[in-house]
Scaffold this motif. Structure first.
Motif, PDB file in Angstrom:
ATOM      1  N   HIS A 317       0.794  -1.231   0.000  1.00 10.42           N
ATOM      2  CA  HIS A 317       0.000   0.000   0.000  1.00 10.42           C
ATOM      3  C   HIS A 317       0.826   1.280   0.000  1.00 10.42           C
ATOM      4  O   HIS A 317       0.288   2.360   0.197  1.00 10.42           O
ATOM      5  CB  HIS A 317      -0.921   0.001   1.227  1.00 10.42           C
ATOM      6  N   ASN A 318       2.135   1.171  -0.196  1.00 18.57           N
ATOM      7  CA  ASN A 318       2.971   2.371  -0.322  1.00 18.57           C
ATOM      8  C   ASN A 318       3.977   2.133  -1.436  1.00 18.57           C
ATOM      9  O   ASN A 318       4.074   1.029  -1.974  1.00 18.57           O
ATOM     10  CB  ASN A 318       3.659   2.705   1.014  1.00 18.57           C
ATOM     11  N   SER A 319       4.719   3.161  -1.796  1.00 15.60           N
ATOM     12  CA  SER A 319       5.592   3.044  -2.970  1.00 15.60           C
ATOM     13  C   SER A 319       6.624   1.938  -2.803  1.00 15.60           C
ATOM     14  O   SER A 319       6.955   1.236  -3.768  1.00 15.60           O
ATOM     15  CB  SER A 319       6.284   4.385  -3.252  1.00 15.60           C
ATOM     16  N   HIS A 320       7.127   1.739  -1.591  1.00 15.79           N
ATOM     17  CA  HIS A 320       8.121   0.695  -1.348  1.00 15.79           C
ATOM     18  C   HIS A 320       7.541  -0.686  -1.639  1.00 15.79           C
ATOM     19  O   HIS A 320       8.180  -1.533  -2.271  1.00 15.79           O
ATOM     20  CB  HIS A 320       8.613   0.783   0.101  1.00 15.79           C
ATOM     21  N   GLY A 321       6.299  -0.939  -1.196  1.00 12.50           N
ATOM     22  CA  GLY A 321       5.659  -2.230  -1.428  1.00 12.50           C
ATOM     23  C   GLY A 321       5.117  -2.382  -2.833  1.00 12.50           C
ATOM     24  O   GLY A 321       5.201  -3.453  -3.444  1.00 12.50           O
ATOM     25  N   LEU A 353       0.842   5.742  -7.663  1.00 11.13           N
ATOM     26  CA  LEU A 353       0.241   5.740  -9.003  1.00 11.13           C
ATOM     27  C   LEU A 353       1.288   5.742 -10.108  1.00 11.13           C
ATOM     28  O   LEU A 353       1.106   5.112 -11.153  1.00 11.13           O
ATOM     29  CB  LEU A 353      -0.695   6.942  -9.158  1.00 11.13           C
ATOM     30  N   GLU A 354       2.403   6.435  -9.873  1.00 18.90           N
ATOM     31  CA  GLU A 354       3.416   6.497 -10.935  1.00 18.90           C
ATOM     32  C   GLU A 354       4.097   5.156 -11.160  1.00 18.90           C
ATOM     33  O   GLU A 354       4.725   4.951 -12.200  1.00 18.90           O
ATOM     34  CB  GLU A 354       4.439   7.591 -10.634  1.00 18.90           C
ATOM     35  N   ASN A 380      -9.215  10.616 -10.935  1.00 20.08           N
ATOM     36  CA  ASN A 380      -8.699  11.863 -11.506  1.00 20.08           C
ATOM     37  C   ASN A 380      -7.192  11.978 -11.339  1.00 20.08           C
ATOM     38  O   ASN A 380      -6.485  12.403 -12.257  1.00 20.08           O
ATOM     39  CB  ASN A 380      -9.398  13.069 -10.864  1.00 20.08           C
ATOM     40  N   MET A 381      -6.705  11.591 -10.182  1.00 20.83           N
ATOM     41  CA  MET A 381      -5.252  11.601  -9.956  1.00 20.83           C
ATOM     42  C   MET A 381      -4.571  10.584 -10.865  1.00 20.83           C
ATOM     43  O   MET A 381      -3.502  10.843 -11.421  1.00 20.83           O
ATOM     44  CB  MET A 381      -4.940  11.301  -8.493  1.00 20.83           C
ATOM     45  N   ALA A 382      -5.193   9.414 -11.006  1.00 22.57           N
ATOM     46  CA  ALA A 382      -4.600   8.332 -11.799  1.00 22.57           C
ATOM     47  C   ALA A 382      -4.459   8.707 -13.269  1.00 22.57           C
ATOM     48  O   ALA A 382      -3.501   8.292 -13.938  1.00 22.57           O
ATOM     49  CB  ALA A 382      -5.447   7.068 -11.653  1.00 22.57           C
ATOM     50  N   LYS A 383      -5.408   9.503 -13.784  1.00 25.42           N
ATOM     51  CA  LYS A 383      -5.350   9.927 -15.185  1.00 25.42           C
ATOM     52  C   LYS A 383      -4.048  10.648 -15.498  1.00 25.42           C
ATOM     53  O   LYS A 383      -3.517  10.561 -16.611  1.00 25.42           O
ATOM     54  CB  LYS A 383      -6.538  10.841 -15.499  1.00 25.42           C
ATOM     55  N   GLN A 384      -3.535  11.390 -14.521  1.00 30.44           N
ATOM     56  CA  GLN A 384      -2.287  12.134 -14.721  1.00 30.44           C
ATOM     57  C   GLN A 384      -1.111  11.193 -14.961  1.00 30.44           C
ATOM     58  O   GLN A 384      -0.075  11.605 -15.467  1.00 30.44           O
ATOM     59  CB  GLN A 384      -1.998  13.008 -13.499  1.00 30.44           C
ATOM     60  N   GLY A 386      -1.548   8.247 -16.647  1.00 28.49           N
ATOM     61  CA  GLY A 386      -1.917   7.377 -17.760  1.00 28.49           C
ATOM     62  C   GLY A 386      -2.681   6.138 -17.349  1.00 28.49           C
ATOM     63  O   GLY A 386      -2.700   5.138 -18.081  1.00 28.49           O
ATOM     64  N   LEU A 387      -3.321   6.165 -16.189  1.00 31.30           N
ATOM     65  CA  LEU A 387      -4.097   5.031 -15.700  1.00 31.30           C
ATOM     66  C   LEU A 387      -5.580   5.347 -15.863  1.00 31.30           C
ATOM     67  O   LEU A 387      -6.063   6.350 -15.320  1.00 31.30           O
ATOM     68  CB  LEU A 387      -3.789   4.753 -14.224  1.00 31.30           C
TER      69      LEU A 387
END
Length: 429
Positions: A317-321, A353-354, A380-384, A386-387
């Motif tokens: 649930h975080n960037s590391h995982g 998301l990135e 909306n955040m994910a669209k930025q 490309g998701l």
């Protein structure tokens, strides 16, 4: 006398749970824990303990160490958080969850004494676990840190061994916004003259934080990546296998890419426990790795829920995982990728998301907790990045549509939050 459901309602509402409402329920510091410990006559001093902290992997590591101890003949208490389906997952003895009757009786018996302390949900649950382990006469208990380390309520124990799995960005509003600051909080579990195993370290500044704290406490420190250098990994259609470190071949019941790091940490921990007198035969170590889910009830770690199409969930649930999850998704074979995805509002959503794959159809949804990020906001955040996909207010609807849209050779991944997985699991189990 309250029923079990009434008792849980009381616990959740009288002592707000951090997992559900976030930082408003977080009570840093050990004062309440020490007060509760006095009321219950310091139950954790009646057995040995092993303390496991870190940003990610501490749940898997705690379960693996518990499984190895069990296969070595020890009676083992295991305290972890959060739970996924049943509150009682947090408190286990030899893999069995605490009985509902014990939860009811504990609250009834001690309510008059603990209410004036005004503990958090986590503080009270922890002390319930400690008392249960005493009454069950466990030989040892594996205690997972809740949040951070230095100020976490579990930090009242005096363990035989401390384990810190890794350091990544999570709970930055509480623990700090840089890795050395987060490491300093995690290092707070390092105790005087108590050996400590550090798992994955990707940053020299973080390494120095641990080395310095260990020196201050005169605590023998082992960096697993330096100590266990000959552990090799093989993946094939039969599963995930570890070789080296004195073992010919270990089949891992846990399949996630992150388990390669966890295995190294656990082997280093086993070596340290042996040095201080724990009898852990090689065949027990092998059996612990091979049967950890069956032995301890661990769920939500790259767990396959269904076939045709394959449905897999993971609590990362975080960037590391998520980095490990994204890498694993890129290596899987499938026709089309469907991702049922939700997050909570106090995570660094952008950094997650990135990392997520762009070649997927997304089903943005929310878990049934106050902290859940609204699906529309997440989409909306994910669209930025490309998701793209649709939004669903209920996870059951998102999963239903993903299954309807998926062909037999497709892959459906469910994740983004422990609570998304927690809401999904009852739909399959």
């Amino acid at each position: 006398m309250m029923t079990y459901d009434e008792t849980l309602h009381y616990l959740y509402n009288q002592m707000p749970e951090y997992q559900r409402i976030g930082h408003l329920a977080y009570k840093p510091g050990l004062d309440n824990s020490y007060k509760l410990d006095e009321i219950l006559e310091k139950p954790h001093t009646k057995y040995t303990t092993i303390h496991v902290g870190g940003t990610n992997g501490k749940g898997s590591t705690s379960h693996l160490i518990s499984a190895i101890l069990m296969k070595s003949g020890y009676k083992v208490g295991l305290y972890t958080s959060p739970h996924l389906v049943d509150f009682r997952e947090r408190i286990r003895v030899n893999g069995h969850m605490v009985p509902k009757e014990y939860v009811i009786d504990f609250v009834e018996k001690y309510r008059g004494e603990f209410e004036p302390v005004m503990p958090s949900f986590f503080e009270l649950t922890m002390e319930m676990a400690f008392k249960y382990f005493e009454e069950e006469e466990v030989d040892a208990a594996v205690i997972e840190v809740g949040l951070g380390g230095r100020l976490d309520s579990t930090n009242i124990i005096n363990p035989d061994l401390c384990v810190i799995t890794n350091i990544g960005f999570d709970h930055v509003q509480i623990l700090g916004d840089n890795l050395p600051a987060i490491a300093a909080e995690k290092a707070g579990i390092i105790k005087r003259s108590t050996p400590v195993v550090i798992g994955e370290v990707t940053d020299d500044l973080v390494r120095n934080v641990f080395a310095r704290k260990a020196a201050e406490e005169n605590a023998p420190i082992v960096f697993a990546e330096d100590e266990v250098t000959d552990l090799s990994v093989e993946r094939n259609e039969e599963g995930l296998f570890f070789s080296g470190a004195g073992f010919v071949k270990i089949k891992s019941e846990l399949m996630g890419f992150a388990q390669e790091k966890n295995a190294r940490t656990v082997v280093a921990a086993v070596n340290e426990l042996r040095k201080i007198g724990y009898v852990l035969p090689d065949d027990a170590v092998v059996a612990g790795f091979e049967n950890v889910v069956e032995l301890t009830g661990l769920m939500g770690r790259w767990q396959k829920l269904s076939e045709n199409p394959s449905i897999i969930c993971d609590t990362g649930h975080n960037s590391h995982g998520i980095r490990y999850i994204a890498e694993q998704l890129s290596k899987e074979q499938y026709g089309e990728l469907h991702i049922v995805f939700g997050m909570v509002n106090d995570k660094d959503v952008s950094s997650v998301l990135e990392l997520m794959p762009k070649n997927a159809k997304y089903y943005f949804t929310r878990a049934a907790i106050d902290r859940a990020l609204p699906p529309e906001e997440l989409a909306n955040m994910a669209k930025q990045y490309g998701l793209n996909g649709n939004t669903y207010d209920e996870i059951s609807k998102a999963i239903e549509l993903a299954k309807k849209n998926a062909d037999e050779n497709d892959l459906i991944f469910i994740g983004g939050s422990s609570f998304i997985v927690a809401d999904a699991l009852p739909l399959f189990l």
